[in-house]
Scaffold this motif. Structure first.
Motif, PDB file in Angstrom:
ATOM      1  N   ARG A   1       0.856  -1.183   0.000  1.00  0.00           N
ATOM      2  CA  ARG A   1       0.000   0.000   0.000  1.00  0.00           C
ATOM      3  C   ARG A   1       0.888   1.227   0.000  1.00  0.00           C
ATOM      4  O   ARG A   1       1.757   1.379   0.859  1.00  0.00           O
ATOM      5  N   HIS A   2       0.657   2.081  -0.970  1.00  0.00           N
ATOM      6  CA  HIS A   2       1.371   3.355  -1.041  1.00  0.00           C
ATOM      7  C   HIS A   2       0.572   4.403  -0.275  1.00  0.00           C
ATOM      8  O   HIS A   2      -0.653   4.344  -0.251  1.00  0.00           O
ATOM      9  N   HIS A   3       1.251   5.343   0.324  1.00  0.00           N
ATOM     10  CA  HIS A   3       0.612   6.380   1.145  1.00  0.00           C
ATOM     11  C   HIS A   3       0.441   7.653   0.307  1.00  0.00           C
ATOM     12  O   HIS A   3       1.211   8.595   0.411  1.00  0.00           O
ATOM     13  N   TYR A   4      -0.581   7.685  -0.502  1.00  0.00           N
ATOM     14  CA  TYR A   4      -0.794   8.724  -1.515  1.00  0.00           C
ATOM     15  C   TYR A   4      -0.897  10.132  -0.948  1.00  0.00           C
ATOM     16  O   TYR A   4      -0.460  11.084  -1.576  1.00  0.00           O
ATOM     17  N   ALA A   5      -1.464  10.262   0.219  1.00  0.00           N
ATOM     18  CA  ALA A   5      -1.693  11.591   0.793  1.00  0.00           C
ATOM     19  C   ALA A   5      -0.391  12.321   1.115  1.00  0.00           C
ATOM     20  O   ALA A   5      -0.382  13.550   1.188  1.00  0.00           O
ATOM     21  N   SER A   6       0.696  11.575   1.259  1.00  0.00           N
ATOM     22  CA  SER A   6       1.956  12.223   1.639  1.00  0.00           C
ATOM     23  C   SER A   6       2.995  12.241   0.513  1.00  0.00           C
ATOM     24  O   SER A   6       4.165  12.536   0.759  1.00  0.00           O
ATOM     25  N   PHE A   7       2.594  11.962  -0.711  1.00  0.00           N
ATOM     26  CA  PHE A   7       3.538  11.994  -1.830  1.00  0.00           C
ATOM     27  C   PHE A   7       4.078  13.405  -2.053  1.00  0.00           C
ATOM     28  O   PHE A   7       3.357  14.395  -1.888  1.00  0.00           O
ATOM     29  N   ASN A   8       5.326  13.467  -2.472  1.00  0.00           N
ATOM     30  CA  ASN A   8       5.922  14.700  -2.990  1.00  0.00           C
ATOM     31  C   ASN A   8       6.091  14.513  -4.494  1.00  0.00           C
ATOM     32  O   ASN A   8       6.610  13.484  -4.933  1.00  0.00           O
ATOM     33  N   TRP A   9       5.679  15.494  -5.250  1.00  0.00           N
ATOM     34  CA  TRP A   9       5.785  15.449  -6.709  1.00  0.00           C
ATOM     35  C   TRP A   9       6.730  16.555  -7.167  1.00  0.00           C
ATOM     36  O   TRP A   9       6.632  17.686  -6.694  1.00  0.00           O
ATOM     37  N   VAL A  10       7.595  16.222  -8.102  1.00  0.00           N
ATOM     38  CA  VAL A  10       8.497  17.202  -8.704  1.00  0.00           C
ATOM     39  C   VAL A  10       8.275  17.136 -10.209  1.00  0.00           C
ATOM     40  O   VAL A  10       8.366  16.058 -10.816  1.00  0.00           O
ATOM     41  N   PHE A  11       7.999  18.270 -10.795  1.00  0.00           N
ATOM     42  CA  PHE A  11       7.719  18.356 -12.232  1.00  0.00           C
ATOM     43  C   PHE A  11       8.849  19.086 -12.927  1.00  0.00           C
ATOM     44  O   PHE A  11       9.299  20.129 -12.459  1.00  0.00           O
ATOM     45  N   SER A  12       9.287  18.550 -14.047  1.00  0.00           N
ATOM     46  CA  SER A  12      10.430  19.111 -14.766  1.00  0.00           C
ATOM     47  C   SER A  12      10.025  20.154 -15.796  1.00  0.00           C
ATOM     48  O   SER A  12      10.877  20.847 -16.333  1.00  0.00           O
TER      49      SER A  12
ATOM     50  N   GLY B   1       8.879  19.099 -18.512  1.00  0.00           N
ATOM     51  CA  GLY B   1       8.977  18.245 -19.692  1.00  0.00           C
ATOM     52  C   GLY B   1       8.309  16.913 -19.408  1.00  0.00           C
ATOM     53  O   GLY B   1       7.359  16.834 -18.629  1.00  0.00           O
ATOM     54  N   ASP B   2       8.853  15.867 -20.004  1.00  0.00           N
ATOM     55  CA  ASP B   2       8.267  14.533 -19.870  1.00  0.00           C
ATOM     56  C   ASP B   2       8.577  13.855 -18.536  1.00  0.00           C
ATOM     57  O   ASP B   2       7.982  12.843 -18.207  1.00  0.00           O
ATOM     58  N   THR B   3       9.530  14.388 -17.783  1.00  0.00           N
ATOM     59  CA  THR B   3       9.988  13.736 -16.556  1.00  0.00           C
ATOM     60  C   THR B   3       9.280  14.293 -15.327  1.00  0.00           C
ATOM     61  O   THR B   3       9.178  15.503 -15.161  1.00  0.00           O
ATOM     62  N   ILE B   4       8.795  13.378 -14.488  1.00  0.00           N
ATOM     63  CA  ILE B   4       8.257  13.745 -13.183  1.00  0.00           C
ATOM     64  C   ILE B   4       8.841  12.781 -12.149  1.00  0.00           C
ATOM     65  O   ILE B   4       9.240  11.662 -12.480  1.00  0.00           O
ATOM     66  N   VAL B   5       8.881  13.243 -10.921  1.00  0.00           N
ATOM     67  CA  VAL B   5       9.421  12.442  -9.829  1.00  0.00           C
ATOM     68  C   VAL B   5       8.367  12.338  -8.738  1.00  0.00           C
ATOM     69  O   VAL B   5       7.733  13.336  -8.382  1.00  0.00           O
ATOM     70  N   ALA B   6       8.185  11.132  -8.231  1.00  0.00           N
ATOM     71  CA  ALA B   6       7.294  10.883  -7.101  1.00  0.00           C
ATOM     72  C   ALA B   6       8.132  10.327  -5.963  1.00  0.00           C
ATOM     73  O   ALA B   6       8.907   9.397  -6.156  1.00  0.00           O
ATOM     74  N   GLU B   7       7.975  10.929  -4.789  1.00  0.00           N
ATOM     75  CA  GLU B   7       8.648  10.456  -3.586  1.00  0.00           C
ATOM     76  C   GLU B   7       7.572  10.142  -2.566  1.00  0.00           C
ATOM     77  O   GLU B   7       6.634  10.913  -2.396  1.00  0.00           O
ATOM     78  N   GLY B   8       7.699   8.987  -1.912  1.00  0.00           N
ATOM     79  CA  GLY B   8       6.665   8.637  -0.961  1.00  0.00           C
ATOM     80  C   GLY B   8       7.060   7.531  -0.021  1.00  0.00           C
ATOM     81  O   GLY B   8       8.231   7.162   0.093  1.00  0.00           O
ATOM     82  N   THR B   9       6.048   7.001   0.645  1.00  0.00           N
ATOM     83  CA  THR B   9       6.228   5.920   1.597  1.00  0.00           C
ATOM     84  C   THR B   9       5.209   4.827   1.315  1.00  0.00           C
ATOM     85  O   THR B   9       4.221   5.043   0.607  1.00  0.00           O
ATOM     86  N   SER B  10       5.467   3.660   1.894  1.00  0.00           N
ATOM     87  CA  SER B  10       4.572   2.522   1.711  1.00  0.00           C
ATOM     88  C   SER B  10       4.663   1.593   2.913  1.00  0.00           C
ATOM     89  O   SER B  10       5.550   1.736   3.759  1.00  0.00           O
ATOM     90  N   HIS B  11       3.761   0.646   2.942  1.00  0.00           N
ATOM     91  CA  HIS B  11       3.835  -0.455   3.891  1.00  0.00           C
ATOM     92  C   HIS B  11       3.297  -1.699   3.189  1.00  0.00           C
ATOM     93  O   HIS B  11       2.660  -1.596   2.135  1.00  0.00           O
ATOM     94  N   GLY B  12       3.603  -2.849   3.756  1.00  0.00           N
ATOM     95  CA  GLY B  12       3.108  -4.070   3.148  1.00  0.00           C
ATOM     96  C   GLY B  12       3.685  -5.304   3.787  1.00  0.00           C
ATOM     97  O   GLY B  12       4.284  -5.261   4.860  1.00  0.00           O
ATOM     98  N   GLU B  13       3.499  -6.413   3.070  1.00  0.00           N
ATOM     99  CA  GLU B  13       3.953  -7.711   3.542  1.00  0.00           C
ATOM    100  C   GLU B  13       4.828  -8.339   2.461  1.00  0.00           C
ATOM    101  O   GLU B  13       4.397  -8.506   1.323  1.00  0.00           O
ATOM    102  N   HIS B  14       6.058  -8.646   2.831  1.00  0.00           N
ATOM    103  CA  HIS B  14       7.027  -9.317   1.978  1.00  0.00           C
ATOM    104  C   HIS B  14       7.137 -10.751   2.454  1.00  0.00           C
ATOM    105  O   HIS B  14       6.804 -11.047   3.611  1.00  0.00           O
TER     106      HIS B  14
END
Length: 158
Positions: free
Chosen positions: A75-86, A88-101
């Motif tokens: 599960r990705h934590h969408y509410a806390s994502f940071n987005w960086v827009f260039s 151009g065609d490149t974007i960056v998403a930074e975030g957190t997640s949790h789950g079961e491996h």
């Protein structure tokens, strides 16, 4: 083959990236029921740590099967994502997640040094992912502590 260039806004690129991330949370299926690979250009590239570079949909499918085969849920934590827009065609998403491996559970920040923080660099053009490089610690369960002196004995706490 002609090169098509459909203009896209940053918000449209972001929506493609979000659909990709939500597809992982949904077991590899997008919101309309399509396979996750349908979001990729035929000649797209994906890089994942400790796996390497996958070229084209077939190799990307193999990468996703290899890595996804070790993950029971994510599960990705969408509410806390940071987005960086260039701009151009490149974007960056930074975030957190949790789950079961298969080796155990993970949650960003528990402990602080462990898995769950990530950064994805996307190139999205013509409403398809052309490239995504995934930066994260693939040791989801935090078991690889012996090789890092600052983590010796840290597995039981932070």
């Amino acid at each position: 083959m002609a090169v098509s260039r459909q203009g896209m806004t940053d918000e449209q690129r972001k929506s493609v990236a979000l659909e990709y991330l939500k597809g992982f949370d949904n077991g590899g299926v997008t919101s309309d029921g399509s396979p996750l690979l349908d979001l990729f250009a035929d000649d797209a590239q994906v890089w994942f740590p400790k796996w390497g570079l996958a070229n084209g949909r077939e190799e990307i499918g193999r990468l996703f099967a290899d890595v996804g085969g070790t993950i029971t849920s994510i599960r990705h934590h969408y509410a806390s994502f940071n987005w960086v827009f260039s701009g151009g065609d490149t974007i960056v998403a930074e975030g957190t997640s949790h789950g079961e491996h298969r080796d155990g559970a993970w949650r960003a920040g528990v402990p602080e040094w462990a898995a769950g923080r990530w950064c994805d660099v996307f190139e999205i053009r013509d409403f398809l992912i052309q490239r995504v490089f995934i930066y994260l610690d693939p040791d989801y369960a935090g078991a690889d502590t012996g090789r890092y002196p600052w983590l010796a004995g840290a597995r039981d706490g932070d």
